[in-house]
Design a protein around this motif. Structure first.
Motif, short mmCIF file in Angstrom:
data_model
loop_
_atom_site.label_atom_id
_atom_site.label_comp_id
_atom_site.label_asym_id
_atom_site.label_seq_id
_atom_site.Cartn_x
_atom_site.Cartn_y
_atom_site.Cartn_z
N GLU A 191 0.84 -1.20 0.00
CA GLU A 191 0.00 0.00 0.00
C GLU A 191 0.88 1.26 0.00
O GLU A 191 0.64 2.21 -0.74
CB GLU A 191 -0.90 -0.03 1.23
CG GLU A 191 -2.07 0.92 1.13
CD GLU A 191 -3.03 0.75 2.31
OE1 GLU A 191 -2.99 -0.31 2.95
OE2 GLU A 191 -3.79 1.68 2.56
N LYS A 192 1.92 1.22 0.83
CA LYS A 192 2.82 2.37 0.92
C LYS A 192 3.51 2.64 -0.42
O LYS A 192 3.64 3.79 -0.84
CB LYS A 192 3.87 2.07 2.01
CG LYS A 192 4.56 3.32 2.54
CD LYS A 192 5.46 2.97 3.70
CE LYS A 192 4.72 2.93 5.02
NZ LYS A 192 5.60 2.66 6.16
N SER A 240 1.57 6.82 -6.65
CA SER A 240 0.48 7.71 -7.06
C SER A 240 0.84 9.16 -6.73
O SER A 240 0.43 10.09 -7.43
CB SER A 240 -0.84 7.32 -6.41
OG SER A 240 -0.73 7.43 -5.02
N GLY A 241 1.66 9.37 -5.70
CA GLY A 241 2.12 10.71 -5.36
C GLY A 241 3.08 11.25 -6.39
O GLY A 241 3.13 12.44 -6.67
N GLN A 278 1.03 4.12 -2.79
CA GLN A 278 0.76 5.52 -2.42
C GLN A 278 1.88 6.43 -2.91
O GLN A 278 1.63 7.50 -3.46
CB GLN A 278 0.65 5.64 -0.90
CG GLN A 278 -0.73 5.30 -0.37
CD GLN A 278 -0.78 5.28 1.16
OE1 GLN A 278 0.22 5.52 1.82
NE2 GLN A 278 -1.94 4.96 1.69
N LYS A 279 3.11 5.95 -2.74
CA LYS A 279 4.26 6.74 -3.18
C LYS A 279 4.23 6.91 -4.71
O LYS A 279 4.50 8.00 -5.22
CB LYS A 279 5.55 6.01 -2.76
CG LYS A 279 6.77 6.89 -2.78
CD LYS A 279 7.96 6.16 -2.20
CE LYS A 279 9.24 6.98 -2.38
NZ LYS A 279 10.43 6.23 -1.97
#
Lengths: 130, 233
Positions: free
Chosen positions: A120-121, A127-128, A124-125
């Protein structure tokens, strides 16, 4: 998380590949393939479309570090997230993996929650960054 | 670990000072090492340890095979457990799906029995209690299915012991291989040809851990049956 993401699981132990595949399925990722070492994985990566690599380190033929370096050196693959899942718990190995561009590092034995959290992390990174 | 000789090490071995450092010091060190090695060889032979070393060396391939056998058997066991987990999960999902469908129908029954004039008059008190209890049971089944799935995940994850122990076994097997090679070299150098004994026939060996290339063992029950049949039993 992109549950359509295509995973490549790289581990020389079939038991661990199966465990990882089942865990990914439980987390919601049904699209996963397997390779038994880095050399096989690199070939699959260069000839297929994958979104995420989960790799062991200690493997015959081509280990996880070499696979990671090859991925980062390949223009077509270098942006691919690579999560190391390994029994190698030495600090220098973890540092080595990070310096060579690993997206995450999990030490075996591990839990489903840990795997889910790291993936997940990483997503998230990504998508950032997008 | 760095085993390369350094100048200071060589000097210490030779008892030489800084002025003697360099090629001469290295030559002296290697000469002394050679002398020590020869003394060790002679001592081993005189003390009869060459036979013990030979026995150790002879047992190493068997030890390696036994470790590989353990790795294979534990791997097979882990695969069996994973297969069982897959089957249990499948049965569990089927049961949970069926329970969900029944629950929807029982919810409708509960709603019906709670209606009427006056409310609840469509069934007896015992009937209403049974309907409520059944609905509560089906509602709890979902949580129980989740709990069972979590336990199955734990069982599955516990099979990672095969990977972890397998890596350790592989290292020990490699170490035994290296040790065996070094012992062979030592034995070749220390044992005169006329003193080399032929290996004795081994006793009972227990399970065959590596049948590859052997024609003196059977690998399964069919082999046993065939052998007995060929002998007329």
């Amino acid at each position: 998380m992109n549950t359509d993401a295509r995973f490549l699981i790289v581990d020389d132990f079939s038991t661990m590949r199966r465990i990882l595949r089942n865990l990914l399925k439980e987390i919601g990722f049904n699209n996963a393939e397997e390779a038994e070492d880095g050399a096989v994985a690199l070939n699959m990566l260069r000839n297929g479309k994958y979104d995420f690599v989960v790799s062991d380190i200690n493997m015959p033929n081509m280990d996880g570090f070499a696979l990671l370096k090859n991925i980062r050196a390949d223009d077509g693959l270098k942006h691919l997230p690579v999560l190391m899942v390994t029994a190698e718990a030495k600090k220098e190995d973890i540092i080595n993996a990070a310096q060579n561009g690993a997206s995450g590092y999990i030490v075996k034995p591990f839990t489903k929650a840990t795997l889910e959290e790291k993936i997940e992390k990483i997503f998230q990174k990504l998508s950032g960054q997008a | 670990m760095n085993l390369e000789p350094t100048n200071s090490t060589a000097a210490a071995i030779n008892g030489a000072g800084p002025a003697d450092e360099g090629g001469a010091a290295d030559d002296g060190m290697y000469h002394r090492l050679g002398h020590l090695t020869r003394m060790l060889h002679d001592a081993l032979r005189e003390l009869g340890y060459d036979q013990e070393l030979s026995d150790v060396r002879a047992n190493l391939p068997d030890a390696r095979d036994r470790l590989s056998y353990i790795a294979k058997m534990t791997g097979d066991a882990a695969e069996k457990v994973l297969n069982a987990v897959d089957r249990a999960r499948s049965v569990q999902e089927e049961t949970a799906d069926h329970a969900r469908r029944l629950r929807m129908r029982w919810d409708a029954v509960e709603a019906f029995t709670e209606g009427g004039t006056p409310p609840g008059s469509r069934t007896t008190p015992a009937g209403a209690e049974l309907v409520q209890e059944t609905c509560a049971f089906f509602a709890a089944l979902d949580k129980q299915a989740d709990a069972t799935n979590a336990i199955l995940t734990d069982i599955m994850l516990a099979q990672d012991f095969h990977d972890l122990t397998g890596q350790v076994i592989r290292k020990v097997v490699n170490l035994a291989q290296t040790l065996e090679e070094q012992l062979i070299r030592l034995l070749v150098e220390t044992t005169p040809p006329e003193l080399r004994k032929k290996p004795e026939a081994p006793g009972l060996q227990g399970p065959v851990v590596n049948a590859e290339g052997r024609d003196d063992v059977v690998t399964d029950q069919a082999g046993v049956d065939d052998l007995l049949a060929s002998l007329g039993f």
